[in-house]
Design a protein around this motif. Structure first.
Motif, short mmCIF file in Angstrom:
data_model
loop_
_atom_site.label_atom_id
_atom_site.label_comp_id
_atom_site.label_asym_id
_atom_site.label_seq_id
_atom_site.Cartn_x
_atom_site.Cartn_y
_atom_site.Cartn_z
N LEU A 18 0.84 -1.22 0.00
CA LEU A 18 0.00 0.00 0.00
C LEU A 18 0.86 1.25 0.00
CD1 LEU A 18 -2.80 -1.10 2.48
CD2 LEU A 18 -2.95 -0.86 -0.01
N PHE A 19 1.96 1.22 0.74
CA PHE A 19 2.87 2.36 0.77
C PHE A 19 3.47 2.61 -0.61
CE2 PHE A 19 7.03 4.30 1.47
CZ PHE A 19 6.68 5.40 2.23
N CYS A 20 3.83 1.52 -1.30
CA CYS A 20 4.41 1.64 -2.64
C CYS A 20 3.41 2.21 -3.64
CB CYS A 20 4.93 0.29 -3.12
SG CYS A 20 6.40 -0.26 -2.23
N LEU A 21 2.16 1.82 -3.51
CA LEU A 21 1.14 2.35 -4.42
C LEU A 21 0.95 3.85 -4.25
CD1 LEU A 21 -1.58 -0.43 -4.28
CD2 LEU A 21 -0.08 0.13 -6.20
N GLU A 22 1.17 4.34 -3.05
CA GLU A 22 0.97 5.76 -2.77
C GLU A 22 2.20 6.61 -3.08
OE1 GLU A 22 -1.84 7.29 -1.78
OE2 GLU A 22 -2.85 5.36 -1.99
N ASN A 23 3.37 5.99 -3.20
CA ASN A 23 4.62 6.75 -3.37
C ASN A 23 5.29 6.37 -4.68
OD1 ASN A 23 4.97 8.22 -0.72
ND2 ASN A 23 4.62 6.13 -0.03
N ILE A 24 4.80 6.97 -5.74
CA ILE A 24 5.35 6.66 -7.06
C ILE A 24 6.15 7.83 -7.63
CG2 ILE A 24 3.64 4.91 -7.64
CD1 ILE A 24 2.15 7.08 -9.19
N GLU A 25 6.41 8.86 -6.82
CA GLU A 25 7.18 10.00 -7.30
C GLU A 25 8.63 9.60 -7.50
OE1 GLU A 25 5.78 10.40 -4.03
OE2 GLU A 25 3.86 10.94 -4.86
N LEU A 26 9.27 10.23 -8.48
CA LEU A 26 10.68 9.95 -8.74
C LEU A 26 11.54 10.66 -7.70
CD1 LEU A 26 10.95 10.25 -12.62
CD2 LEU A 26 10.93 8.19 -11.22
N VAL A 27 12.52 9.96 -7.21
CA VAL A 27 13.49 10.54 -6.28
C VAL A 27 14.88 10.19 -6.79
CG1 VAL A 27 12.01 10.52 -4.25
CG2 VAL A 27 13.37 8.52 -4.78
N THR A 28 15.86 10.98 -6.37
CA THR A 28 17.23 10.77 -6.81
C THR A 28 18.06 10.32 -5.61
OG1 THR A 28 16.99 12.51 -8.45
CG2 THR A 28 19.24 11.86 -7.88
N ILE A 29 18.84 9.28 -5.84
CA ILE A 29 19.74 8.77 -4.80
C ILE A 29 21.15 8.82 -5.34
CG2 ILE A 29 20.45 6.73 -3.50
CD1 ILE A 29 17.61 5.92 -3.29
N GLN A 30 22.05 9.37 -4.55
CA GLN A 30 23.45 9.42 -4.94
C GLN A 30 24.19 8.36 -4.13
OE1 GLN A 30 25.23 13.28 -4.72
NE2 GLN A 30 27.27 12.50 -5.11
N LEU A 31 24.58 7.26 -4.79
CA LEU A 31 25.27 6.17 -4.12
C LEU A 31 26.74 6.50 -3.88
CD1 LEU A 31 23.73 3.23 -6.16
CD2 LEU A 31 23.10 3.98 -3.87
N ILE A 32 27.40 6.99 -4.90
CA ILE A 32 28.78 7.45 -4.78
C ILE A 32 28.86 8.79 -5.50
CG2 ILE A 32 29.86 5.17 -4.56
CD1 ILE A 32 30.45 5.19 -7.51
N PRO A 33 29.85 9.60 -5.17
CA PRO A 33 29.93 10.91 -5.83
C PRO A 33 30.01 10.76 -7.35
CG PRO A 33 31.43 10.83 -3.97
CD PRO A 33 30.87 9.45 -4.12
N GLY A 34 29.14 11.46 -8.02
CA GLY A 34 29.10 11.44 -9.47
C GLY A 34 28.18 10.38 -10.06
N PHE A 35 27.60 9.53 -9.23
CA PHE A 35 26.70 8.47 -9.72
C PHE A 35 25.35 8.63 -9.03
CE2 PHE A 35 24.94 4.13 -9.58
CZ PHE A 35 24.87 3.91 -10.95
N LYS A 36 24.37 9.05 -9.80
CA LYS A 36 23.04 9.26 -9.24
C LYS A 36 22.05 8.31 -9.90
CE LYS A 36 23.84 14.11 -8.26
NZ LYS A 36 23.40 15.49 -8.48
N VAL A 37 21.09 7.86 -9.12
CA VAL A 37 20.04 6.97 -9.62
C VAL A 37 18.71 7.65 -9.38
CG1 VAL A 37 18.94 4.72 -9.34
CG2 VAL A 37 21.41 4.92 -9.09
N GLN A 38 17.87 7.66 -10.41
CA GLN A 38 16.55 8.25 -10.27
C GLN A 38 15.51 7.15 -10.54
OE1 GLN A 38 15.56 11.46 -12.94
NE2 GLN A 38 14.72 12.63 -11.22
N ALA A 39 14.67 6.91 -9.53
CA ALA A 39 13.66 5.86 -9.63
C ALA A 39 12.51 6.22 -8.69
CB ALA A 39 14.25 4.51 -9.26
N PRO A 40 11.38 5.55 -8.86
CA PRO A 40 10.27 5.80 -7.93
C PRO A 40 10.68 5.42 -6.49
CG PRO A 40 9.48 4.62 -9.85
CD PRO A 40 10.97 4.66 -9.93
N LEU A 41 10.16 6.16 -5.56
CA LEU A 41 10.48 5.93 -4.15
C LEU A 41 10.13 4.51 -3.74
CD1 LEU A 41 11.35 6.99 -1.38
CD2 LEU A 41 9.00 7.77 -1.04
N SER A 42 9.03 4.00 -4.23
CA SER A 42 8.59 2.66 -3.84
C SER A 42 9.59 1.60 -4.29
CB SER A 42 7.21 2.36 -4.42
OG SER A 42 7.25 2.46 -5.83
#
Length: 110
Positions: A18-42
């Motif tokens: 249910l939480f995943c169904l409500e949170n489908i906005e894209l967010v950005t995560i930076q794992l290491i400097p210079g490498f960013k991942v953008q995916a839905p929060l869920s």
């Protein structure tokens, strides 16, 4: 107890779903400097839960392995002590027999 575990896992999974169904906005995560991942929060939360569950399982396997090693060491120590006890009991019997034969011998003449 299995029914309680099943119920807890089911409720937790339902809450995550249910939480995943409500949170489908894209967010950005930076794992290491210079490498960013953008995916839905869920998706990111599900991946994080999977990594956490895998690490928890690996830790539990490691702890069980350590316990088995310790129990094997205790078992080996117990077996060696049992062998030593048997050896000592044989020595006691032999000494008793020697003592009895010495007591039954006639006194030596000088």
């Amino acid at each position: 107890m299995r029914q309680i575990n099943f119920l807890l896992i089911f409720l937790f999974s339902l809450a995550i779903g249910l939480f995943c169904l409500e949170n489908i906005e894209l967010v950005t995560i930076q794992l290491i400097p210079g490498f960013k991942v953008q995916a839905p929060l869920s998706v990111e939360l599900i991946l994080t839960l999977g990594v956490g569950a895998t690490l928890a399982w690996l830790f539990s396997v490691w702890v069980k392995l350590q316990r088995q090693i310790l129990s094997l060491q205790d078992l080996n120590a117990s077996r060696s002590k049992d062998k030593r006890i048997i050896e000592l009991e044989k020595d006691i019997k032999r000494y008793k027999q020697e003592l009895e034969t010495q007591l039954t011998l006639p006194p030596s003449k000088k």
